[in-house]
Enzyme design. Structure first.
Site, mmCIF file in Angstrom:
data_model
loop_
_atom_site.group_PDB
_atom_site.id
_atom_site.type_symbol
_atom_site.label_atom_id
_atom_site.label_comp_id
_atom_site.label_asym_id
_atom_site.label_seq_id
_atom_site.Cartn_x
_atom_site.Cartn_y
_atom_site.Cartn_z
ATOM 1 N N HIS A 180 26.376 -8.345 8.967
ATOM 2 C CA HIS A 180 25.408 -7.821 9.936
ATOM 3 C C HIS A 180 25.652 -6.350 10.255
ATOM 4 O O HIS A 180 24.780 -5.697 10.832
ATOM 5 C CB HIS A 180 25.407 -8.674 11.217
ATOM 6 C CG HIS A 180 26.618 -8.489 12.088
ATOM 7 N ND1 HIS A 180 27.701 -9.339 12.063
ATOM 8 C CD2 HIS A 180 26.916 -7.550 13.019
ATOM 9 C CE1 HIS A 180 28.602 -8.943 12.943
ATOM 10 N NE2 HIS A 180 28.155 -7.854 13.546
ATOM 11 N N ASP A 210 28.758 -14.253 6.903
ATOM 12 C CA ASP A 210 28.739 -12.938 7.546
ATOM 13 C C ASP A 210 29.860 -12.029 7.037
ATOM 14 O O ASP A 210 30.557 -11.370 7.817
ATOM 15 C CB ASP A 210 28.841 -13.091 9.068
ATOM 16 C CG ASP A 210 28.381 -11.838 9.798
ATOM 17 O OD1 ASP A 210 27.667 -11.016 9.185
ATOM 18 O OD2 ASP A 210 28.757 -11.662 10.969
ATOM 19 N N SER A 289 32.848 -5.197 15.351
ATOM 20 C CA SER A 289 32.490 -6.104 14.259
ATOM 21 C C SER A 289 32.980 -5.574 12.920
ATOM 22 O O SER A 289 32.765 -4.410 12.590
ATOM 23 C CB SER A 289 30.974 -6.287 14.210
ATOM 24 O OG SER A 289 30.513 -6.957 15.350
#
Length: 446
Positions: A180, A210, A289
């Site tokens: 993402h 992911d 992230s």
């Protein structure tokens, strides 16, 4: 220090031959020097004490210590040579005493001469500092650029649409991050710890887990791979450290503990569940992230991927994909540029819809005839000639493992490989049937 003060007192007492002129102030008397010398007790172990003592003497008797009174000028004819020699000797002794007191005496931090000492750290603090210094060169800053067209000039521009973190996987320039972080990017920039920036190419990605793999063409001496650990033997309560770039603040360290294991979250891209996720209370914010989660030895145990927060900021519940899962994905991406994952080839109804029907399982909405399930004979949901809804097969188990919702189905399929034959038990009408299905890869991965 006391010796130096005594010598100074003696010097000023005996250096009076030049100050006996009626026009000059009388020299410093012995009684006054004794009174002044009493002040030296408060400066016994302080270098600033001797300086303060001298300042008092020089200030109070500045007239008697003029250049005419010092030994560097020519003495009057009345002064004897023996007195001159004595004054010179006393001056020499005073200089020596001053030097010794300044360089030998213990220096207090508050004194005029301040010596900076190394900061004292506790053992756990020192370990944290060393861990951060050792692993920071492995963490990178990733900028996601998108092509935008100006509404007025119609010029095509590349503008940042997001950023995140990543880390160096090997000396070949492979960078691991979250999918993402790079989703929707027309161009990617990777900034290393030394602030050098390189264009990055996407090697491959796994939307379901992911995870994404990039590659930069950087000199090998600039690349420092992060130590790879093991996530299978983690324990709740052990310390963890997260390094990333939250809110664009590069190389930020947060600490915490493992607050839970074997959690399950859904992929932001496909909704497919990610199992065995690590839960931590280390602060994970937007921008973290893709960054590494480390254990106390500095080894990688997970990728920071998500937070549970209504506000979007850290709420003390963060999630990391375990390194054991990441390792297998990265290996396939390096070799093949893609991850081959088996599918049944069906579309199924939302779990809430099935619950409203009062049944437990996965309702098949569509099973294309060229897919694994269609070839095996699973029936999709359809309408009859009168427009009435006819429910398709409801999958209740796969290979003997109970399936109550979509997450259960994905969990079973994650343990299988392309080409495996599985036994799918379905509820068809009012009876159950067992149907063998040969798993195939996704059509876009063939």
């Amino acid at each position: 220090m006391a010796a130096a003060a005594s010598l100074i007192s003696t010097f000023f007492h005996y250096s009076s031959p030049l100050s006996r002129s009626p026009n000059r102030r009388p020299p410093l008397s012995v009684s006054k020097l004794k009174c002044l010398s009493l002040h030296r007790n408060q400066y016994q172990n302080d270098n600033s004490g001797i300086l303060c003592f001298l300042d008092q003497v020089l200030h109070s008797h500045s007239h008697s210590l003029t250049p005419h009174n010092l030994l560097f000028t020519k003495k009057p004819p009345s002064a004897s040579s023996s007195s001159s020699a004595l004054d010179s000797l006393l001056l020499l002794c005073t200089s020596i005493a001053l030097s010794v007191s300044l360089f030998v005496a213990d220096v207090d931090p508050a004194s005029a001469f301040v010596v900076t000492t190394p900061r004292k750290l506790q053992t756990d603090e020192l370990a944290t500092v060393r861990l951060f210094q050792a692993n920071t060169p492995s963490v990178v800053y990733i900028t996601n650029l998108a092509v935008k067209q100006d509404a007025f000039t119609l010029d095509v521009l590349e503008v940042p649409q997001g950023s995140g973190s990543g880390f160096v996987w090997d000396k070949e320039g492979h960078i691991v991050t979250n999918y993402h972080v790079i989703r929707g990017a027309s161009d990617l920039k990777v900034t290393l710890a030394d602030q050098s920036t390189f264009d990055a190419q996407v090697v491959g990605f796994d939307q379901d887990k992911d995870v994404a793999l990039l590659r930069v063409d950087a000199p090998k001496d600039k690349l420092r791979p992060i130590p790879i650990g093991v996530s299978a033997d983690l324990l709740v309560g052990q310390k963890v450290y997260a390094i990333g770039n939250p809110f664009g603040l590069d190389h930020t360290l947060t600490t915490g503990v493992i607050s839970g294991l074997r959690r399950e979250i859904s992929s932001a891209a496909t909704g497919r569940p990610i199992q065995d996720v690590i839960q931590t209370d280390a602060a994970i914010n937007p921008g973290n992230s893709g960054g590494p989660l480390l254990d106390s030895s500095g080894s990688l145990i997970g990728i920071n991927t998500a937070i549970y927060s209504p506000s979007g900021a850290s709420s003390g519940v963060g999630f990391s994909i375990p390194v054991d899962t990441v390792g297998g994905i990265v290996e396939q991406l390096v070799k093949f540029g893609k991850v081959t994952r088996p599918i049944l080839g069906i579309k199924f109804a939302p779990d809430q819809s099935v619950e409203q029907l009062g049944v437990s399982g996965v309702l098949v909405l569509d099973a294309p005839s060229n897919g694994p399930a269609g070839k095996a004979g699973l029936l999709p949901t359809k309408r009859d000639a009168y427009g009435r809804l006819i429910l398709g097969d409801i999958i209740t188990s796969v290979n003997g493992k109970k399936v109550t919702n979509g997450s259960d189905l994905y969990r079973v399929l994650d343990q299988c490989k392309v080409g495996d034959q599985v036994i799918v038990e379905v509820l068809r009408g009012d009876h159950k049937e067992k149907i063998p299905v040969i798993l195939e890869p996704k059509p876009d991965e063939s």
